[in-house]
Design a protein around this motif. Structure first.
Motif, PDB file in Angstrom:
ATOM      1  N   THR A  19      -5.683  -8.276  -5.724  1.00 33.26           N
ATOM      2  CA  THR A  19      -6.519  -7.352  -4.960  1.00 33.26           C
ATOM      3  C   THR A  19      -6.475  -7.620  -3.458  1.00 33.26           C
ATOM      4  OG1 THR A  19      -7.995  -6.980  -6.833  1.00 33.26           O
ATOM      5  CG2 THR A  19      -8.852  -6.468  -4.655  1.00 33.26           C
ATOM      6  N   PRO A  20      -6.589  -8.868  -2.980  1.00 34.87           N
ATOM      7  CA  PRO A  20      -6.473  -9.112  -1.525  1.00 34.87           C
ATOM      8  C   PRO A  20      -5.129  -8.668  -0.969  1.00 34.87           C
ATOM      9  CG  PRO A  20      -7.432 -11.015  -2.618  1.00 34.87           C
ATOM     10  CD  PRO A  20      -6.933 -10.118  -3.705  1.00 34.87           C
ATOM     11  N   MET A  21      -4.062  -8.877  -1.750  1.00 36.88           N
ATOM     12  CA  MET A  21      -2.739  -8.424  -1.317  1.00 36.88           C
ATOM     13  C   MET A  21      -2.708  -6.907  -1.182  1.00 36.88           C
ATOM     14  SD  MET A  21       0.146  -6.763  -2.636  1.00 36.88           S
ATOM     15  CE  MET A  21       0.289  -7.119  -4.378  1.00 36.88           C
ATOM     16  N   PHE A  22      -3.311  -6.211  -2.145  1.00 37.15           N
ATOM     17  CA  PHE A  22      -3.302  -4.756  -2.115  1.00 37.15           C
ATOM     18  C   PHE A  22      -4.034  -4.226  -0.887  1.00 37.15           C
ATOM     19  CE2 PHE A  22      -5.126  -0.609  -3.256  1.00 37.15           C
ATOM     20  CZ  PHE A  22      -3.968   0.073  -3.583  1.00 37.15           C
ATOM     21  N   ARG A  23      -5.185  -4.820  -0.570  1.00 41.07           N
ATOM     22  CA  ARG A  23      -5.933  -4.403   0.618  1.00 41.07           C
ATOM     23  C   ARG A  23      -5.089  -4.612   1.879  1.00 41.07           C
ATOM     24  NH1 ARG A  23     -11.425  -3.714   0.147  1.00 41.07           N
ATOM     25  NH2 ARG A  23     -12.376  -4.281  -1.845  1.00 41.07           N
ATOM     26  N   ALA A  24      -4.469  -5.789   1.982  1.00 41.17           N
ATOM     27  CA  ALA A  24      -3.640  -6.076   3.154  1.00 41.17           C
ATOM     28  C   ALA A  24      -2.435  -5.138   3.217  1.00 41.17           C
ATOM     29  CB  ALA A  24      -3.175  -7.530   3.106  1.00 41.17           C
ATOM     30  N   TRP A  25      -1.910  -4.772   2.065  1.00 43.15           N
ATOM     31  CA  TRP A  25      -0.769  -3.851   1.985  1.00 43.15           C
ATOM     32  C   TRP A  25      -1.156  -2.475   2.527  1.00 43.15           C
ATOM     33  CZ3 TRP A  25       0.531   0.029  -2.005  1.00 43.15           C
ATOM     34  CH2 TRP A  25       1.890   0.380  -2.024  1.00 43.15           C
ATOM     35  N   ILE A  26      -2.304  -1.974   2.094  1.00 43.93           N
ATOM     36  CA  ILE A  26      -2.788  -0.673   2.558  1.00 43.93           C
ATOM     37  C   ILE A  26      -3.029  -0.704   4.069  1.00 43.93           C
ATOM     38  CG2 ILE A  26      -4.732   0.939   2.484  1.00 43.93           C
ATOM     39  CD1 ILE A  26      -2.937   1.186   0.075  1.00 43.93           C
ATOM     40  N   GLU A  27      -3.670  -1.754   4.544  1.00 42.92           N
ATOM     41  CA  GLU A  27      -3.961  -1.859   5.980  1.00 42.92           C
ATOM     42  C   GLU A  27      -2.679  -1.916   6.801  1.00 42.92           C
ATOM     43  OE1 GLU A  27      -6.428  -5.285   6.062  1.00 42.92           O
ATOM     44  OE2 GLU A  27      -8.230  -4.223   5.347  1.00 42.92           O
ATOM     45  N   ARG A  28      -1.677  -2.598   6.301  1.00 38.00           N
ATOM     46  CA  ARG A  28      -0.404  -2.672   7.021  1.00 38.00           C
ATOM     47  C   ARG A  28       0.294  -1.318   7.036  1.00 38.00           C
ATOM     48  NH1 ARG A  28       4.489  -7.055   5.831  1.00 38.00           N
ATOM     49  NH2 ARG A  28       5.976  -6.225   7.356  1.00 38.00           N
ATOM     50  N   ILE A  29       0.251  -0.611   5.923  1.00 32.49           N
ATOM     51  CA  ILE A  29       0.832   0.734   5.861  1.00 32.49           C
ATOM     52  C   ILE A  29       0.161   1.656   6.870  1.00 32.49           C
ATOM     53  CG2 ILE A  29       0.941   2.812   4.420  1.00 32.49           C
ATOM     54  CD1 ILE A  29       1.503   0.947   2.031  1.00 32.49           C
ATOM     55  N   ALA A  30      -1.180   1.635   6.890  1.00 29.94           N
ATOM     56  CA  ALA A  30      -1.925   2.505   7.803  1.00 29.94           C
ATOM     57  C   ALA A  30      -1.642   2.148   9.258  1.00 29.94           C
ATOM     58  CB  ALA A  30      -3.417   2.415   7.514  1.00 29.94           C
ATOM     59  N   ALA A  31      -1.551   0.850   9.556  1.00 33.09           N
ATOM     60  CA  ALA A  31      -1.331   0.421  10.934  1.00 33.09           C
ATOM     61  C   ALA A  31       0.065   0.794  11.426  1.00 33.09           C
ATOM     62  CB  ALA A  31      -1.537  -1.088  11.039  1.00 33.09           C
ATOM     63  N   GLU A  32       1.063   0.659  10.564  1.00 31.63           N
ATOM     64  CA  GLU A  32       2.436   0.904  11.000  1.00 31.63           C
ATOM     65  C   GLU A  32       2.814   2.370  10.992  1.00 31.63           C
ATOM     66  OE1 GLU A  32       6.974  -0.562   9.943  1.00 31.63           O
ATOM     67  OE2 GLU A  32       5.280  -1.948   9.977  1.00 31.63           O
ATOM     68  N   PHE A  33       2.352   3.110   9.980  1.00 31.93           N
ATOM     69  CA  PHE A  33       2.783   4.501   9.848  1.00 31.93           C
ATOM     70  C   PHE A  33       1.739   5.506  10.327  1.00 31.93           C
ATOM     71  CE2 PHE A  33       5.362   2.128   6.857  1.00 31.93           C
ATOM     72  CZ  PHE A  33       6.630   2.678   7.038  1.00 31.93           C
ATOM     73  N   GLY A  34       0.473   5.079  10.424  1.00 30.00           N
ATOM     74  CA  GLY A  34      -0.578   5.996  10.853  1.00 30.00           C
ATOM     75  C   GLY A  34      -0.359   6.637  12.208  1.00 30.00           C
ATOM     76  N   PRO A  35       0.140   5.891  13.220  1.00 32.46           N
ATOM     77  CA  PRO A  35       0.322   6.491  14.546  1.00 32.46           C
ATOM     78  C   PRO A  35       1.456   7.514  14.622  1.00 32.46           C
ATOM     79  CG  PRO A  35       0.083   4.097  14.700  1.00 32.46           C
ATOM     80  CD  PRO A  35       0.296   4.422  13.251  1.00 32.46           C
ATOM     81  N   ARG A  36       2.278   7.598  13.614  1.00 33.08           N
ATOM     82  CA  ARG A  36       3.411   8.520  13.660  1.00 33.08           C
ATOM     83  C   ARG A  36       2.946   9.968  13.473  1.00 33.08           C
ATOM     84  NH1 ARG A  36       8.318   5.736  10.174  1.00 33.08           N
ATOM     85  NH2 ARG A  36       8.145   3.624  11.055  1.00 33.08           N
ATOM     86  N   PRO A  37       3.699  10.921  14.000  1.00 36.14           N
ATOM     87  CA  PRO A  37       3.326  12.334  13.834  1.00 36.14           C
ATOM     88  C   PRO A  37       3.518  12.789  12.388  1.00 36.14           C
ATOM     89  CG  PRO A  37       5.478  12.167  14.872  1.00 36.14           C
ATOM     90  CD  PRO A  37       4.918  10.774  14.832  1.00 36.14           C
ATOM     91  N   LEU A  38       2.743  13.795  11.999  1.00 36.84           N
ATOM     92  CA  LEU A  38       2.858  14.354  10.659  1.00 36.84           C
ATOM     93  C   LEU A  38       4.133  15.181  10.529  1.00 36.84           C
ATOM     94  CD1 LEU A  38      -0.816  15.500  10.146  1.00 36.84           C
ATOM     95  CD2 LEU A  38       0.366  13.775   8.780  1.00 36.84           C
ATOM     96  N   HIS A  39       4.834  14.996   9.435  1.00 41.65           N
ATOM     97  CA  HIS A  39       6.034  15.780   9.155  1.00 41.65           C
ATOM     98  C   HIS A  39       5.762  16.876   8.133  1.00 41.65           C
ATOM     99  CE1 HIS A  39       9.273  13.305  11.133  1.00 41.65           C
ATOM    100  NE2 HIS A  39       8.222  12.526  11.250  1.00 41.65           N
ATOM    101  N   PHE A  40       4.748  16.677   7.309  1.00 37.29           N
ATOM    102  CA  PHE A  40       4.323  17.676   6.335  1.00 37.29           C
ATOM    103  C   PHE A  40       2.808  17.734   6.364  1.00 37.29           C
ATOM    104  CE2 PHE A  40       8.495  16.958   4.940  1.00 37.29           C
ATOM    105  CZ  PHE A  40       8.660  15.662   4.453  1.00 37.29           C
TER     106      PHE A  40
END
Length: 283
Positions: free
Chosen positions: A82-103
């Motif tokens: 579970t801690p890994m999953f939380r950190a995984w989600i946060e890393r995904i949001a931090a790295e890809f969240g600032p990118r523009p929407l494609h769809f």
């Protein structure tokens, strides 16, 4: 309007990436992506233009880098991860969240008090929203977003077809991670629970046959079990690789026999700053 609907299914989500890699190579691109649970996470990545190599790294490399322990045979399979999953989600949001929407992208969660589906779209989706969408009762606690406690909508629904239809989809590919459930009684309970909730709320939570009239629908799923309940809650590199390969294989087989799935006019999606105008269907 083309749509891609991604179901819930925990660690089975790697299968959806395999399906997407096959769609990508064939030049098929959606106008909208809808997701429930782990499908919301994959939809987030796709909507931000994650490349095939990035998707593979997110699923094959990142969890191992973030994993701090291993699950005991005698404890719930998610206890150490579970801690890994939380950190995984946060890393995904931090790295890809600032990118523009494609769809256009819509994630579906569940209000913990009313048990009604709650949708979030586009740039409103962040790490907390994704965690809420994956907060399966008994595994992760509810997450408060915009003043509401939210849960994984997969507790009652697997596939976000209704949300794609509401936006106006007329061509839809659905990737079902639980076409065969590792614990069938859960599906039986959910069907009955959803029927009760529909009567309480006075509306249908899933599309009717009439709603689906005129819709070009292709469902991609595995006729055999993707894995056990324990495997669905644990990250394992070999298991991920197997699901990636299986997703590609099943997608190729289904697409080979599909005459209504053609490549998009452009092989590269263009960023969109604003979602297209919403068209209501199925209400």
């Amino acid at each position: 309007m083309r749509a891609l609907a991604l179901s819930g299914g925990a660690a089975f989500g790697a299968y959806q990436v395999g399906v997407w890699l096959e769609l990508w190579e064939r030049g098929w691109r959606p106008d909208v992506v809808t997701g429930i649970s782990i499908g919301a996470v994959n939809g987030f990545l796709l909507s931000r233009g994650a490349t095939p190599d990035e998707l593979l790294a997110v699923w094959r490399e990142w969890p191992g880098e973030l994993l701090s322990g291993s699950a005991s045979r005698w404890r719930p399979p998610w206890s150490a991860q579970t801690p890994m999953f939380r950190a995984w989600i946060e890393r995904i949001a931090a790295e890809f969240g600032p990118r523009p929407l494609h769809f256009r992208y819509r994630v579906v969660a569940l209000d913990a008090l009313t048990w009604r589906a709650v949708a979030f779209e586009g740039e409103r989706v962040d790490a907390r929203t994704l965690l809420a969408a994956c907060a399966l009762p008994g595994v992760l606690p509810p997450v408060r977003v915009d003043g509401r406690l939210l849960l994984d909508c997969g507790a009652i629904r697997y596939m976000p077809l209704k949300e794609a239809l509401e936006i106006g989809a007329d061509e839809l590919i659905a990737v079902d991670l639980l076409q065969r459930h590792p614990f069938p009684p859960v599906r039986w309970v959910r069907v009955r629970l959803l029927s009760v909730l529909d009567r309480i709320h006075g509306e249908r939570s899933e599309p009717t046959a009439k709603d689906l009239e005129g819709l070009s629908l292709l469902t991609i799923g595995h006729p055999k079990l993707l894995g056990s309940v324990r495997e669905s809650f644990r990250w394992n590199r070999d298991f991920v690789d197997r699901l990636l390969a299986q997703g590609r294989q099943d997608a190729a087989e289904r697409l080979r026999n599909a005459t209504n799935v053609a490549p998009a006019q452009s092989s590269s999606p263009k960023p969109v700053s604003q979602p297209p105008k919403k068209t209501e269907r199925g209400r």
